[in-house]
Design a protein around this motif. Structure first.
Motif, mmCIF file in Angstrom:
data_model
loop_
_atom_site.group_PDB
_atom_site.id
_atom_site.type_symbol
_atom_site.label_atom_id
_atom_site.label_comp_id
_atom_site.label_asym_id
_atom_site.label_seq_id
_atom_site.Cartn_x
_atom_site.Cartn_y
_atom_site.Cartn_z
ATOM 1 N N GLN A 156 2.171 -22.578 -27.573
ATOM 2 C CA GLN A 156 1.018 -21.803 -28.043
ATOM 3 C C GLN A 156 0.258 -22.827 -28.535
ATOM 4 O OE1 GLN A 156 0.259 -21.038 -31.189
ATOM 5 N NE2 GLN A 156 -2.124 -21.530 -30.970
ATOM 6 N N GLY A 157 -1.415 -23.320 -28.762
ATOM 7 C CA GLY A 157 -1.857 -24.283 -28.872
ATOM 8 C C GLY A 157 -3.237 -24.450 -28.177
ATOM 9 N N ASN A 211 0.359 -35.132 -22.509
ATOM 10 C CA ASN A 211 1.531 -34.640 -23.696
ATOM 11 C C ASN A 211 1.800 -33.518 -23.389
ATOM 12 O OD1 ASN A 211 0.490 -37.114 -24.900
ATOM 13 N ND2 ASN A 211 -0.187 -35.885 -26.912
ATOM 14 N N ALA A 212 0.837 -32.514 -22.387
ATOM 15 C CA ALA A 212 1.181 -31.325 -22.419
ATOM 16 C C ALA A 212 2.617 -31.037 -21.164
ATOM 17 C CB ALA A 212 0.340 -29.984 -21.699
ATOM 18 N N GLU A 213 2.079 -32.268 -20.519
ATOM 19 C CA GLU A 213 3.122 -32.671 -19.522
ATOM 20 C C GLU A 213 4.425 -33.113 -19.943
ATOM 21 O OE1 GLU A 213 3.329 -32.059 -15.993
ATOM 22 O OE2 GLU A 213 1.065 -31.412 -16.022
ATOM 23 N N ARG A 214 4.636 -33.617 -20.413
ATOM 24 C CA ARG A 214 5.779 -34.801 -21.391
ATOM 25 C C ARG A 214 6.463 -33.592 -22.024
ATOM 26 N NH1 ARG A 214 3.505 -38.029 -25.295
ATOM 27 N NH2 ARG A 214 5.531 -38.799 -26.206
ATOM 28 N N LEU A 215 5.832 -32.546 -22.655
ATOM 29 C CA LEU A 215 6.303 -31.551 -23.759
ATOM 30 C C LEU A 215 6.924 -30.290 -22.217
ATOM 31 C CD1 LEU A 215 7.166 -30.617 -26.417
ATOM 32 C CD2 LEU A 215 5.193 -29.409 -25.976
ATOM 33 N N LEU A 216 6.538 -30.070 -21.673
ATOM 34 C CA LEU A 216 7.422 -29.296 -20.449
ATOM 35 C C LEU A 216 8.375 -30.064 -19.873
ATOM 36 C CD1 LEU A 216 4.108 -27.792 -18.670
ATOM 37 C CD2 LEU A 216 5.667 -26.992 -20.657
ATOM 38 N N GLY A 256 3.759 -35.345 -36.407
ATOM 39 C CA GLY A 256 2.919 -35.804 -34.866
ATOM 40 C C GLY A 256 2.807 -34.220 -34.253
ATOM 41 N N ASN A 257 1.832 -34.158 -33.568
ATOM 42 C CA ASN A 257 1.734 -33.367 -32.787
ATOM 43 C C ASN A 257 3.050 -32.859 -31.537
ATOM 44 O OD1 ASN A 257 2.671 -34.690 -29.797
ATOM 45 N ND2 ASN A 257 0.516 -36.580 -29.872
ATOM 46 N N TYR A 258 3.032 -31.976 -30.570
ATOM 47 C CA TYR A 258 3.761 -31.563 -30.658
ATOM 48 C C TYR A 258 4.832 -31.982 -29.564
ATOM 49 C CZ TYR A 258 1.335 -27.320 -31.109
ATOM 50 O OH TYR A 258 0.364 -26.002 -31.048
ATOM 51 N N ILE A 259 4.894 -33.154 -29.060
ATOM 52 C CA ILE A 259 5.830 -34.091 -27.969
ATOM 53 C C ILE A 259 6.499 -34.849 -28.843
ATOM 54 C CG2 ILE A 259 4.138 -35.045 -26.435
ATOM 55 C CD1 ILE A 259 7.812 -34.539 -25.484
ATOM 56 N N ASP A 260 4.937 -35.848 -30.225
ATOM 57 C CA ASP A 260 5.752 -37.272 -30.922
ATOM 58 C C ASP A 260 6.667 -36.649 -32.066
ATOM 59 O OD1 ASP A 260 5.078 -38.064 -29.396
ATOM 60 O OD2 ASP A 260 2.605 -38.491 -30.784
ATOM 61 N N ALA A 261 6.124 -35.214 -32.359
ATOM 62 C CA ALA A 261 7.232 -34.417 -33.448
ATOM 63 C C ALA A 261 8.616 -34.396 -33.564
ATOM 64 C CB ALA A 261 6.491 -33.242 -33.796
ATOM 65 N N LEU A 262 8.506 -33.867 -31.606
ATOM 66 C CA LEU A 262 9.904 -33.163 -30.928
ATOM 67 C C LEU A 262 11.051 -34.451 -31.124
ATOM 68 C CD1 LEU A 262 12.169 -31.460 -29.780
ATOM 69 C CD2 LEU A 262 10.675 -31.599 -27.518
ATOM 70 N N GLN A 263 10.519 -35.828 -30.814
ATOM 71 C CA GLN A 263 10.915 -36.869 -30.383
ATOM 72 C C GLN A 263 11.260 -37.253 -31.452
ATOM 73 O OE1 GLN A 263 11.423 -36.864 -27.572
ATOM 74 N NE2 GLN A 263 10.372 -37.430 -25.877
ATOM 75 N N ARG A 264 10.661 -37.060 -32.791
ATOM 76 C CA ARG A 264 10.698 -38.605 -34.059
ATOM 77 C C ARG A 264 11.711 -36.943 -34.954
ATOM 78 N NH1 ARG A 264 5.042 -39.346 -35.460
ATOM 79 N NH2 ARG A 264 4.958 -37.568 -36.570
ATOM 80 N N GLY A 265 12.134 -35.792 -34.227
ATOM 81 C CA GLY A 265 12.897 -34.885 -35.272
ATOM 82 C C GLY A 265 11.957 -34.639 -36.103
ATOM 83 N N ASP A 266 11.112 -34.314 -36.620
ATOM 84 C CA ASP A 266 9.949 -33.488 -37.232
ATOM 85 C C ASP A 266 10.347 -32.318 -37.384
ATOM 86 O OD1 ASP A 266 8.981 -36.375 -38.152
ATOM 87 O OD2 ASP A 266 6.457 -35.332 -37.113
ATOM 88 N N TRP A 267 10.250 -31.884 -36.220
ATOM 89 C CA TRP A 267 11.383 -30.191 -35.682
ATOM 90 C C TRP A 267 12.719 -30.904 -35.364
ATOM 91 C CZ3 TRP A 267 9.978 -28.214 -31.247
ATOM 92 C CH2 TRP A 267 8.681 -29.090 -30.796
ATOM 93 N N VAL A 268 13.480 -29.305 -35.188
ATOM 94 C CA VAL A 268 14.494 -29.086 -33.578
ATOM 95 C C VAL A 268 14.598 -28.411 -33.281
ATOM 96 C CG1 VAL A 268 15.634 -30.947 -35.803
ATOM 97 C CG2 VAL A 268 15.429 -28.462 -36.263
ATOM 98 N N LEU A 269 14.987 -28.273 -32.323
ATOM 99 C CA LEU A 269 14.779 -26.838 -31.637
ATOM 100 C C LEU A 269 16.376 -26.505 -31.661
ATOM 101 C CD1 LEU A 269 13.829 -29.109 -27.419
ATOM 102 C CD2 LEU A 269 13.095 -26.991 -29.000
ATOM 103 N N PRO A 270 17.020 -25.518 -31.201
ATOM 104 C CA PRO A 270 18.247 -24.342 -30.900
ATOM 105 C C PRO A 270 19.024 -24.992 -30.674
ATOM 106 C CG PRO A 270 15.862 -23.010 -31.258
ATOM 107 C CD PRO A 270 15.827 -24.314 -30.409
ATOM 108 N N GLY A 316 -2.459 -27.607 -38.333
ATOM 109 C CA GLY A 316 -2.860 -28.392 -37.893
ATOM 110 C C GLY A 316 -2.324 -29.600 -36.425
ATOM 111 N N THR A 317 -0.678 -29.048 -35.650
ATOM 112 C CA THR A 317 -0.730 -29.725 -34.537
ATOM 113 C C THR A 317 -1.544 -29.326 -34.020
ATOM 114 O OG1 THR A 317 1.421 -28.662 -33.928
ATOM 115 C CG2 THR A 317 0.530 -30.143 -36.152
ATOM 116 N N GLY A 318 -1.423 -29.767 -32.341
ATOM 117 C CA GLY A 318 -1.185 -29.223 -30.712
ATOM 118 C C GLY A 318 -0.371 -30.711 -29.978
ATOM 119 N N PHE A 319 -0.639 -30.328 -29.193
ATOM 120 C CA PHE A 319 -0.665 -31.650 -27.901
ATOM 121 C C PHE A 319 -1.136 -32.120 -28.451
ATOM 122 C CE2 PHE A 319 -1.091 -26.669 -25.888
ATOM 123 C CZ PHE A 319 -0.255 -26.543 -24.964
#
Length: 283
Positions: free
Chosen positions: A156-157, A174-179, A132-146, A121-124
């Motif tokens: 993908q998305g 948002n894709a640019e922000r994530l990258l 949140g979307n990919y970048i917002d979820a990462l910044q908020r800590g909804d999911w974490v990186l290794p 249900g999410t994307g860029f």
């Protein structure tokens, strides 16, 4: 009396010299000397107070796999993996989330272990009521990186962005922000993008196919390998494997997983031979 006075006048200079000499023997050290003598003690105290594992080059503490570790280099929680140097990171939506999804199958077929982030249900740009979307979820800590340096990161998305009518500008921004965040965090990792699964422009792909093409342009701008999937449902006869308008059955996952593995390998994204030294974590 005059003789005594004369003797005293002769001895006075010698007495004065003795007093000065005695005074020098008991004088306090100079400020510079104090500073030099105190420096080793101060350094030892600072070293004792300094937390361990505070540099990005340091290994994570002896934590079991799955533990969260606050990376002092970026002050962000990261997950400790059992074997990060052989693990690819996949960021995606519901196309990636099933355990045997075609993105997971394609990446694993090359020989990688997998760590999957993101949520259906999410994307860029697209978000849901849980994250949140990919970048917002990462910044908020909804999911974490290794923690560490994974050899490959795949994004993908785009399907949910198409469904939620996100504009080209919103998706690209948002894709640019994530990258940018991923490149800064993992400068030594290879990256790739997978587009939006659809039927193709000539077969009713619509906005999904358009988003796939847009993501291809973003990837090209950033010099990142891109796998276009905007016509795969038609090209690889996978439309018959759909279980609804956008998601596919296990038969479709198996079919497209093999296709993806071949395309990733053709892009040179198969695992590299192990070097003598494991990659170091980066800030």
């Amino acid at each position: 009396m005059r003789k005594a006075s004369a003797v005293f006048r002769m001895l006075a200079p010698l007495i004065a010299v003795g007093v000065l000499a005695a005074g020098c023997g008991t004088s306090q050290p100079s400020p510079a000397a104090t500073s030099r003598s105190a420096a080793p003690a101060a350094a030892a105290t600072a070293a004792a107070e300094k937390p361990r594992n505070v540099t990005p080059e340091s290994p994570a503490p002896n934590l079991p796999a799955g533990s969260l570790y606050r990376n002092p280099a970026n002050n962000r929680n990261e997950i400790v993996l059992a074997d990060v140097r052989h693990t690819a990171v996949l960021i995606g939506d519901s196309q990636s989330q099933p355990k045997d999804s075609w993105p997971q199958r394609g990446i694993a077929a090359l020989g990688y272990k997998l760590y999957v982030a993101g949520m259906g249900g999410t994307g860029f740009v697209a978000a849901n009521d849980k994250t949140g979307n990919y970048i917002d979820a990462l910044q908020r800590g909804d999911w974490v990186l290794p923690y560490g340096s994974p050899p490959l990161i795949v994004i993908q998305g785009g399907g949910n962005d198409a469904a939620q009518k996100a504009t080209d500008a919103q998706i690209a921004s948002n894709a640019e922000r994530l990258l940018a965040v991923l490149k800064k965090r993992y400068p030594g990792s290879r990256m790739a993008m997978i587009g939006t699964l659809a039927k193709g422009a000539a077969n009713g792909g619509g906005r999904r196919t358009e988003v796939d093409a847009l993501l291809g342009r973003v990837a090209a701008k950033n010099n990142i390998p891109f796998v276009s999937t905007g016509d795969w449902l038609t090209r690889y006869d996978a439309a018959k494997d759909l279980q609804d308008s956008v998601h596919i059955k296990p038969s479709g996952h198996e079919k497209l997983g093999k296709v993806l593995a071949g395309q990733l390998a053709a892009l040179g994204l198969a695992p590299r031979p192990d070097s003598d030294a494991a990659p170091q974590p980066t800030s």
